[in-house]
Design a protein around this motif. Structure first.
Motif, PDB file in Angstrom:
ATOM      1  N   SER A 364      50.465 110.311  20.637  1.00 16.99           N
ATOM      2  CA  SER A 364      49.364 110.951  20.920  1.00 16.99           C
ATOM      3  C   SER A 364      48.212 109.875  21.401  1.00 16.99           C
ATOM      4  O   SER A 364      47.377 110.194  22.411  1.00 16.99           O
ATOM      5  CB  SER A 364      48.897 111.777  19.821  1.00 16.99           C
ATOM      6  OG  SER A 364      49.598 112.919  19.627  1.00 16.99           O
ATOM      7  N   TYR A 368      46.157 110.033  24.745  1.00 16.88           N
ATOM      8  CA  TYR A 368      44.606 110.041  24.961  1.00 16.88           C
ATOM      9  C   TYR A 368      44.016 108.810  25.617  1.00 16.88           C
ATOM     10  O   TYR A 368      42.960 108.877  26.050  1.00 16.88           O
ATOM     11  CB  TYR A 368      44.169 110.518  23.647  1.00 16.88           C
ATOM     12  CG  TYR A 368      44.378 111.768  23.032  1.00 16.88           C
ATOM     13  CD1 TYR A 368      43.887 112.837  23.994  1.00 16.88           C
ATOM     14  CD2 TYR A 368      44.941 111.930  21.923  1.00 16.88           C
ATOM     15  CE1 TYR A 368      44.224 114.258  23.645  1.00 16.88           C
ATOM     16  CE2 TYR A 368      45.391 113.320  21.558  1.00 16.88           C
ATOM     17  CZ  TYR A 368      44.726 114.514  22.299  1.00 16.88           C
ATOM     18  OH  TYR A 368      45.081 115.821  22.014  1.00 16.88           O
ATOM     19  N   ASN A 373      40.215 109.568  26.932  1.00 18.36           N
ATOM     20  CA  ASN A 373      39.460 110.459  25.921  1.00 18.36           C
ATOM     21  C   ASN A 373      39.118 109.806  24.523  1.00 18.36           C
ATOM     22  O   ASN A 373      40.167 109.744  23.773  1.00 18.36           O
ATOM     23  CB  ASN A 373      40.463 112.003  25.507  1.00 18.36           C
ATOM     24  CG  ASN A 373      39.729 112.857  24.945  1.00 18.36           C
ATOM     25  OD1 ASN A 373      38.690 112.563  24.144  1.00 18.36           O
ATOM     26  ND2 ASN A 373      40.311 114.172  24.950  1.00 18.36           N
ATOM     27  N   ARG A 375      37.224 110.288  21.984  1.00 22.13           N
ATOM     28  CA  ARG A 375      37.221 110.724  20.844  1.00 22.13           C
ATOM     29  C   ARG A 375      38.377 111.286  20.102  1.00 22.13           C
ATOM     30  O   ARG A 375      38.692 110.955  19.050  1.00 22.13           O
ATOM     31  CB  ARG A 375      36.159 112.234  20.857  1.00 22.13           C
ATOM     32  CG  ARG A 375      36.089 112.791  19.791  1.00 22.13           C
ATOM     33  CD  ARG A 375      35.115 114.061  19.981  1.00 22.13           C
ATOM     34  NE  ARG A 375      34.777 114.887  18.905  1.00 22.13           N
ATOM     35  CZ  ARG A 375      34.127 116.020  18.762  1.00 22.13           C
ATOM     36  NH1 ARG A 375      33.675 116.453  19.848  1.00 22.13           N
ATOM     37  NH2 ARG A 375      33.862 116.594  17.646  1.00 22.13           N
ATOM     38  N   SER A 376      39.481 111.631  20.960  1.00 18.79           N
ATOM     39  CA  SER A 376      40.836 112.070  20.733  1.00 18.79           C
ATOM     40  C   SER A 376      41.539 111.190  20.326  1.00 18.79           C
ATOM     41  O   SER A 376      42.437 110.928  19.491  1.00 18.79           O
ATOM     42  CB  SER A 376      41.369 113.183  21.520  1.00 18.79           C
ATOM     43  OG  SER A 376      40.656 114.355  21.880  1.00 18.79           O
ATOM     44  N   CYS A 377      41.401 110.056  21.110  1.00 19.81           N
ATOM     45  CA  CYS A 377      42.049 108.642  20.717  1.00 19.81           C
ATOM     46  C   CYS A 377      41.735 108.118  19.570  1.00 19.81           C
ATOM     47  O   CYS A 377      42.623 107.628  18.742  1.00 19.81           O
ATOM     48  CB  CYS A 377      41.496 107.656  22.042  1.00 19.81           C
ATOM     49  SG  CYS A 377      42.759 106.273  22.017  1.00 19.81           S
ATOM     50  N   GLN A 379      40.641 109.789  16.775  1.00 17.55           N
ATOM     51  CA  GLN A 379      41.129 110.644  16.083  1.00 17.55           C
ATOM     52  C   GLN A 379      42.733 110.697  15.764  1.00 17.55           C
ATOM     53  O   GLN A 379      43.063 110.643  14.677  1.00 17.55           O
ATOM     54  CB  GLN A 379      40.725 112.202  16.546  1.00 17.55           C
ATOM     55  CG  GLN A 379      41.327 113.425  15.427  1.00 17.55           C
ATOM     56  CD  GLN A 379      40.375 113.288  14.240  1.00 17.55           C
ATOM     57  OE1 GLN A 379      39.399 112.797  14.108  1.00 17.55           O
ATOM     58  NE2 GLN A 379      41.227 113.945  13.026  1.00 17.55           N
ATOM     59  N   SER A 380      43.491 110.303  16.778  1.00 16.45           N
ATOM     60  CA  SER A 380      44.828 110.017  16.653  1.00 16.45           C
ATOM     61  C   SER A 380      45.089 108.827  15.703  1.00 16.45           C
ATOM     62  O   SER A 380      45.969 108.850  15.148  1.00 16.45           O
ATOM     63  CB  SER A 380      45.368 110.017  18.080  1.00 16.45           C
ATOM     64  OG  SER A 380      45.347 111.233  18.812  1.00 16.45           O
TER      65      SER A 380
END
Length: 450
Positions: A364, A368, A373, A375-377, A379-380
């Protein structure tokens, strides 16, 4: 319902002095329309009630015809009118059926079941004498206490509903574990003599377990084949497209190996082909299947519904049970064409299976990252770190897999230009790599040079 009208049938009230002159009002047309509007779960509850009465209650000769199908149909109409439609969902079928059975007990106990279209008419008025009423109530209450296992006495359902599982009688879990142990041994042999072993299972073994082993080996083999095949140096677009379709077909078959691993290998394939959004969709699908009872079945007890579902699976093929209930670890071979290129697995690392949740978070992160991305990067990355820490504190890793998972965390930090964090990860991985199976030392060296 009003537009359907009613039918008049030349049947009088039994025992009446005017029986030959009387006509019965029939709402059969409206009733059919209502039945056709039932959901699948409502129909199943109605069918289960009919089985209960016909195959259990009516085994007592003196109780035959006392509870007819029309009464059960009327009961279903009333309950369906009173309950919210969302209640009738497949995951609540047992609760719905038990609610119907409870209402039937109430109706018999109080001799009250109102006609659905003419509520002033009580279908149970003077229906039961005292002895039969007490006997029916006693039987129904006894069945209610047994829950769904009341159908163990049913001629139709006795073979799939038996006594509930206990902590010491997890036969299905043992069967699946045994199957995996046999498959693991067989697959080692498969790598050395693939054609001989598959030919033997296909032509000389006709038992259920042999078929399950053959199926499992075949699905895992379909995950390996695309990793072995490489593009030819001068292959044109058409050849590359043909290979893409061929590899995708193999990997789709490979998703049948278990609940998760095949999907994660497929997600890695799409990541390698730069289809990051589709890869993320498949990863999320895999996350939904990584439930605790599948990942760590030895740590979690079963509730009544889960025990019942396990019994429904008792007659199912082992390979089907394995696909539904087990989680294997995805594997990538050395120089695999579909593993994330950021990993650069060594010959020794190919023997180390990836923990599915760890790999899913790492993949993931990679998706990302390439989608920009941020933010999502991050978060992962956070979820990856938390998952690794959780597994260290609970000792769920084996010694060989620890360095590889820390390396994944280091790679993620390195890609985000967080050099100090990456160096710490590679240093820790190299320290834990007592058998020099990983490339942690090499990555640490490169990181120090940079």
């Amino acid at each position: 319902m009003i537009s359907c009208g009613v039918l008049y049938v030349p049947i009088g009230c039994q025992g009446s002095r005017n029986e030959n002159l009387q006509w019965r009002i029939s709402f059969s047309v409206a009733e059919k329309i209502l039945i056709f509007s039932f959901t699948h779960v409502q129909l199943l509850c109605y069918a289960l009630l009919k089985l209960l009465v016909k195959e259990i209650v009516e085994k007592h000769d003196d109780l035959k015809t006392l509870l007819c199908s029309y009464f059960l149909k009327t009961l279903m109409f009333w309950i369906s009118e009173e309950l919210d439609p969302s209640i009738w969902s497949p995951d609540k079928i047992i609760q719905c059926f038990m609610a119907c059975l409870k209402r039937l007990i109430y109706c018999v106990e109080y001799s009250t079941l109102l006609h659905y279209f003419i509520p002033d008419h009580n279908l149970f008025y003077l229906r039961f004498d005292v002895d039969k009423k007490d006997k029916v109530i006693s039987i129904l209450k006894n069945l209610f206490e047994k829950g769904i296992y009341c159908f163990a006495r049913s001629e139709t359902l006795f073979d799939i509903i038996e006594l509930p599982l206990t902590a010491t009688d997890s036969s299905i879990s043992r069967r699946v574990a045994t199957l995996h142990e046999i498959i693991s041994t067989s697959f080692t042999l498969f790598l050395n003599r693939p054609l001989n072993l598959l030919y033997h299972f296909l032509h000389h073994a006709s038992t259920s377990i042999s078929k399950s082993i053959f199926f499992e080996m075949l699905t895992v083999a379909h995950q390996i084949v695309p990793q072995i095949s490489q593009n030819q140096p001068r292959s044109n677009n058409k050849h590359q497209y043909d290979k893409y379709k061929r590899d995708l077909s193999h990997l789709m078959i490979g998703t049948n190996s278990d609940a998760v691993a095949g999907w994660l290998v497929l997600a890695s394939f799409f990541y390698g082909n730069e289809n990051y959004l589709l890869s993320l969709d498949i990863i999320n699908h895999a996350f939904r299947k990584c439930t605790s009872e599948k990942m760590y079945p030895w740590q979690i007890g079963l509730d009544q519904t889960q025990e019942y579902l396990l019994h429904l699976l008792k007659q199912t093929e082992l390979c089907t049970i394995s696909k539904a209930l087990t989680v294997k670890y995805p594997k990538f071979i050395y120089n695999s064409s579909i593993s994330p290129q950021e990993l650069q697995l060594t010959v020794n690392e190919q023997a180390i299976p990836f923990h599915p949740i760890i790999f899913a978070h790492f993949l993931s992160f990679l998706c990302y990252y390439h989608l920009h991305n941020v933010r999502s990067c991050k978060q992962s990355l956070l979820q990856l770190r938390q998952e690794i820490i959780k597994h260290f504190t609970t000792n769920l890793f084996n010694l060989y897999s620890e360095p590889l998972f820390i390396i994944c965390l280091g790679i993620a930090h390195e890609m985000l230009a967080e050099t100090d964090s990456a160096r710490q990860c590679f240093l820790l991985a190299a320290h834990k790599d007592e058998h020099s199976l990983s490339n942690a030392a090499m990555r640490l060296s490169n990181c120090n040079v940079d």
